[in-house]
Design a protein around this motif. Sequence first.
Motif, PDB file in Angstrom:
ATOM      1  N   PRO A  16      -4.278  -3.779   2.872  1.00  0.00           N
ATOM      2  CA  PRO A  16      -3.794  -4.890   2.545  1.00  0.00           C
ATOM      3  C   PRO A  16      -2.325  -5.439   2.898  1.00  0.00           C
ATOM      4  N   GLY A  17      -1.827  -4.753   4.034  1.00  0.00           N
ATOM      5  CA  GLY A  17      -0.491  -5.116   4.716  1.00  0.00           C
ATOM      6  C   GLY A  17       0.446  -4.409   4.513  1.00  0.00           C
ATOM      7  N   GLY A  18       0.293  -3.174   3.903  1.00  0.00           N
ATOM      8  CA  GLY A  18       1.705  -2.293   3.924  1.00  0.00           C
ATOM      9  C   GLY A  18       2.375  -1.886   5.043  1.00  0.00           C
ATOM     10  N   TRP A  19       1.489  -1.647   6.074  1.00  0.00           N
ATOM     11  CA  TRP A  19       1.969  -1.096   7.475  1.00  0.00           C
ATOM     12  C   TRP A  19       2.659  -2.431   8.068  1.00  0.00           C
ATOM     13  N   ASP A  62      -8.330  -7.301  10.456  1.00  0.00           N
ATOM     14  CA  ASP A  62      -8.945  -6.241   9.423  1.00  0.00           C
ATOM     15  C   ASP A  62     -10.303  -6.896   9.386  1.00  0.00           C
ATOM     16  N   SER A  97       0.932  -1.362   0.099  1.00  0.00           N
ATOM     17  CA  SER A  97       0.025  -0.022  -0.073  1.00  0.00           C
ATOM     18  C   SER A  97       1.001   1.379  -0.126  1.00  0.00           C
ATOM     19  N   ASP A 138      -4.746   2.292  11.317  1.00  0.00           N
ATOM     20  CA  ASP A 138      -4.837   3.191  10.215  1.00  0.00           C
ATOM     21  C   ASP A 138      -6.343   2.811   9.615  1.00  0.00           C
ATOM     22  N   ASP A 151     -13.956  -7.784  13.006  1.00  0.00           N
ATOM     23  CA  ASP A 151     -14.676  -6.328  13.272  1.00  0.00           C
ATOM     24  C   ASP A 151     -14.006  -5.927  14.509  1.00  0.00           C
TER      25      ASP A 151
HETATM   26  C1  LIG Z   1      -6.560   2.510   4.883  1.00  0.00           C
HETATM   27  S1  LIG Z   1      -6.719   0.697   5.012  1.00  0.00           S
HETATM   28  C2  LIG Z   1      -5.468   0.187   5.864  1.00  0.00           C
HETATM   29  C3  LIG Z   1      -4.356   0.379   5.050  1.00  0.00           C
HETATM   30  C4  LIG Z   1      -3.186  -0.551   5.742  1.00  0.00           C
HETATM   31  N1  LIG Z   1      -2.513   0.477   6.968  1.00  0.00           N
HETATM   32  C5  LIG Z   1      -1.974  -0.954   4.850  1.00  0.00           C
HETATM   33  O1  LIG Z   1      -0.954  -0.158   4.897  1.00  0.00           O
HETATM   34  O2  LIG Z   1      -2.343  -1.736   3.923  1.00  0.00           O
HETATM   35  C6  LIG Z   1      -8.232   0.661   6.128  1.00  0.00           C
HETATM   36  C7  LIG Z   1      -8.563  -0.541   6.702  1.00  0.00           C
HETATM   37  O3  LIG Z   1      -9.399  -0.592   7.761  1.00  0.00           O
HETATM   38  C8  LIG Z   1     -10.553  -1.330   7.777  1.00  0.00           C
HETATM   39  N2  LIG Z   1     -11.524  -1.527   8.558  1.00  0.00           N
HETATM   40  C9  LIG Z   1     -12.377  -0.442   8.718  1.00  0.00           C
HETATM   41  N3  LIG Z   1     -13.099  -0.522   9.768  1.00  0.00           N
HETATM   42  C10 LIG Z   1     -12.711  -1.690  10.426  1.00  0.00           C
HETATM   43  C11 LIG Z   1     -13.315  -2.434  11.566  1.00  0.00           C
HETATM   44  N4  LIG Z   1     -14.410  -1.986  12.306  1.00  0.00           N
HETATM   45  N5  LIG Z   1     -12.634  -3.442  11.940  1.00  0.00           N
HETATM   46  C12 LIG Z   1     -11.484  -3.900  11.333  1.00  0.00           C
HETATM   47  N6  LIG Z   1     -10.903  -3.267  10.299  1.00  0.00           N
HETATM   48  C13 LIG Z   1     -11.643  -2.185   9.894  1.00  0.00           C
HETATM   49  C14 LIG Z   1     -10.683  -1.398   6.501  1.00  0.00           C
HETATM   50  O4  LIG Z   1     -11.292  -2.982   5.972  1.00  0.00           O
HETATM   51  C15 LIG Z   1      -9.411  -1.403   5.531  1.00  0.00           C
HETATM   52  O5  LIG Z   1      -8.788  -2.380   5.215  1.00  0.00           O
END
Ligand SMILES: C[S@@+](CC[C@H](N)C(=O)[O-])C[C@H]1O[C@@H](n2cnc3c(N)ncnc32)[C@H](O)[C@@H]1O
Length: 262
Positions: A93-96, A117, A64, A157, A133
């Motif tokens: 998708p796993g960048g962090w 996630d 990401s 994030d 969740d």
């Molecule tokens: C911006 S993305 C994260 C990108 C991640 N940091 C990376 O670097 O790949 C936000 C993520 O928050 C997750 N998300 C949103 N609400 C959530 C919840 N209630 N429980 C778990 N994950 C949640 C979404 O499914 C999404 O994949």
Amino acid sequence: MPGRSGNDASGRRKGPSGRSYRSKAGLTLQPKKMRGRKPSSQRWLTRQLNDPFVAETQARGLRSRAAIKLEQMDDKHHFLTPHMRVVDLGCAPGGWLQVVMKRCRIESGKGVLVGVDLLVVDPVPGAKLLVGDITETGILQQVHTAIEGKADAVLSDMAAATTGHRQTDHLRTMGLLEIALDFADQVLAPGGIFLAKAFRGGGDRQFQELLNQRFDKVRYIKPPASRSESVETYVLGTGFRGAPTDKQRDAGTKPQTGYSPI
Ligand SMILES: C[S@@+](CC[C@H](N)C(=O)[O-])C[C@H]1O[C@@H](n2cnc3c(N)ncnc32)[C@H](O)[C@@H]1O
């Protein structure tokens, strides 16, 4: 062998079609197939094509663009340290996860990395991935088991799916932020750190107070890779003291200062 994209003879970038374009807005590249797309989708495609961080994400095999934001924040504030126990909320998708794996040297076997996630994430060797969740109570117990005790860092994030209505999106993301902080209250060790996506704007002052009660130091960070036109920002709390008890909250006092690893 000539590629489908790159620079033309004048050093200007070429599009995937091999042609270079210059838009009225001064952007160099325009996607080839724009007809039939909504203006918002045209703008998004153009921005992606011209974004150096998108190119860097692809070139470095990062999952990401957000990974670059985490690196930039850590380069400046040095909160990721070797062998930490880290929880990454909203990790798809796993960048962090990739950045934490490397910077905290999780593969050495000493640290722990747990990602959560709603979506299934492709495996990251050495990380423990949970699908669920975070607003549901069961996931907290699963994280406790996976982290094997307390965490040194809770990262979030998380972003709610956008509705296009700015205020609704803002409130939903701020809601997730409060849930992430509540999560941190349950799993963070004394002195731990909390880094989470926030939005600039209404409601922040009350949230700031919640953070001040819990952390020795609170900073808001806007990494260069976070688009300037976006209201996105990140909040970093260091030196976790614990959540205030009801008595402390009523008296307006704070929990005892913990040690800060930073
Ligand atoms: C911006 S993305 C994260 C990108 C991640 N940091 C990376 O670097 O790949 C936000 C993520 O928050 C997750 N998300 C949103 N609400 C959530 C919840 N209630 N429980 C778990 N994950 C949640 C979404 O499914 C999404 O994949």
